[in-house]
Write an enzyme that holds these catalytic residues in place. Sequence first.
Site, PDB file in Angstrom:
ATOM      1  CG  ASP A 113      -3.273   3.964   3.955  1.00  0.00           C
ATOM      2  OD1 ASP A 113      -4.299   3.967   4.526  1.00  0.00           O
ATOM      3  OD2 ASP A 113      -2.869   3.320   2.980  1.00  0.00           O
ATOM      4  CD1 TRP A 173      -2.308  -2.192   1.662  1.00  0.00           C
ATOM      5  CD2 TRP A 173      -3.042  -1.246  -0.143  1.00  0.00           C
ATOM      6  NE1 TRP A 173      -3.069  -3.120   1.148  1.00  0.00           N
ATOM      7  CE2 TRP A 173      -3.796  -2.579   0.103  1.00  0.00           C
ATOM      8  CE3 TRP A 173      -3.084  -0.355  -1.218  1.00  0.00           C
ATOM      9  CZ2 TRP A 173      -4.771  -2.894  -0.871  1.00  0.00           C
ATOM     10  CZ3 TRP A 173      -4.484  -0.722  -2.112  1.00  0.00           C
ATOM     11  CH2 TRP A 173      -5.153  -2.094  -2.061  1.00  0.00           C
ATOM     12  CE  LYS A 186      -8.789  -3.230   3.032  1.00  0.00           C
ATOM     13  NZ  LYS A 186      -7.717  -2.171   2.619  1.00  0.00           N
TER      14      LYS A 186
HETATM   15  C1  LIG Z   1      -7.082  -1.575   1.445  1.00  0.00           C
HETATM   16  C2  LIG Z   1      -6.199  -0.638   1.554  1.00  0.00           C
HETATM   17  C3  LIG Z   1      -6.121   0.438   0.471  1.00  0.00           C
HETATM   18  C4  LIG Z   1      -6.877   0.550  -0.472  1.00  0.00           C
HETATM   19  O1  LIG Z   1      -8.223   0.972  -0.193  1.00  0.00           O
HETATM   20  P1  LIG Z   1      -9.369   1.258  -1.147  1.00  0.00           P
HETATM   21  O2  LIG Z   1     -10.548   1.689  -0.379  1.00  0.00           O
HETATM   22  O3  LIG Z   1      -9.718   0.094  -1.927  1.00  0.00           O
HETATM   23  O4  LIG Z   1      -8.795   2.119  -2.261  1.00  0.00           O
HETATM   24  C5  LIG Z   1      -5.325   1.549   1.015  1.00  0.00           C
HETATM   25  N1  LIG Z   1      -4.298   1.375   1.989  1.00  0.00           N
HETATM   26  C6  LIG Z   1      -4.383   0.317   3.027  1.00  0.00           C
HETATM   27  C7  LIG Z   1      -3.431   0.212   4.200  1.00  0.00           C
HETATM   28  C8  LIG Z   1      -5.347  -0.721   2.573  1.00  0.00           C
HETATM   29  O5  LIG Z   1      -5.465  -1.680   3.477  1.00  0.00           O
END
Ligand SMILES: *Cc1c(COP(=O)(O)O)cnc(C)c1O
Length: 360
Positions: free
Chosen positions: A171, A101, A195
């Site tokens: 993030d 990511w 998540k």
């Molecule tokens: C799943 C995830 C993403 C991507 O998320 P989307 O909402 O599908 O764009 C980005 N960063 C992390 C850490 C993730 O687990």
Amino acid sequence: MRKLNFAAGPSVMPIEVLEELQANLVDYHGKGLSMLEASHRGGMFEEMYDECLATFRSLLSIPDDYDVYFLGGGATLQFTMIPANFLLKGTHADYTRTGSWSNKASDDAAKLGDVNIVFDGKDSGYTTLPDPSVIKPSEGSSYFYLCSNETIGGIEWQDFPDTGDVPLIADMSSDMLSRPVDVSKFAMIYGGVQKNLGPAGATFIIMRHDMLEKRNPELTAYMDYAKHAKDKGLYNTPPVFSVWAVGLVLKWIQNNGGVEGMLHNATMKSGYIYDVIDSSDGFYRSPVDSRYRSRMNVVFRCPNEELEAKFIKEAQNEGMIGLKGHRSVGGLRASLYNALPMEDAASLAVFMKEFERKNG
Ligand SMILES: *Cc1c(COP(=O)(O)O)cnc(C)c1O
């Protein structure tokens, strides 16, 4: 029977929240209207939204000088919006590359400007992190970027670097509200909600208000954080259903011990699984540097891929789903988000011991 859902995302939600959504889907608390039919400019939505944002602020004690709101586009859109706003011509930004990511975020940023890689976990196969007390931003950096929990690799920053005057951007898609976080250390925290916080659709944004002064003012409307901050994310139509559900999940977290309670549960649940791995005499292996093991996504291997396939199949027969590792890395992964019941993690640990006994 309800599945034991170890999927990485979209993922398990609290059953109480699903039931409340169901009970109020057609007629929202006796108003004669579904939330899904209501205007996002009307009182019914606004009351729900304001309460959701207030709960969010309260759970993390978010200081008043931070804007909090939701956008669409997933966490992935932020990989573009962050550099578009803050990586101005003639400047550079620091990125840590610690797995899938943050690598995607760094690759996107490099298409828009000058990216300085302060850490790249490539040589370790992205199984370790830099020491947060040692890693520093570079001179003149516009911001310092990290991913707090690499959902695919299963590594999690336990502490965060002190970046001084350089804005720290994180993030936190996959470990948000699983532990207390000192928001004041960060200029921006964001993540997709699917998540740990609810159904897919919304992306939470927490940003210190003075960051808007540093942004590129020439952007098109949706790309401009100032437009969203001004209207608390209601510049355009928000992902209503997702936001409604997230609000209920936030209340659920509040009623279940808050972020301290979530941390306690996450430590217990991941402890069950890591204990089985560590006491398996090498039958199970965790590829991750033990200092940075994720409490949210436990990544592990069996002695060979045939056994891993067998593991997944037999687990499925027990109602346990979502245990296959990400297609990019293989192996096995148990995601243990806030809403995963303690007893489901305990059941997985029992299953793992039994599987080891039969196949070890
Ligand atoms: C799943 C995830 C993403 C991507 O998320 P989307 O909402 O599908 O764009 C980005 N960063 C992390 C850490 C993730 O687990």
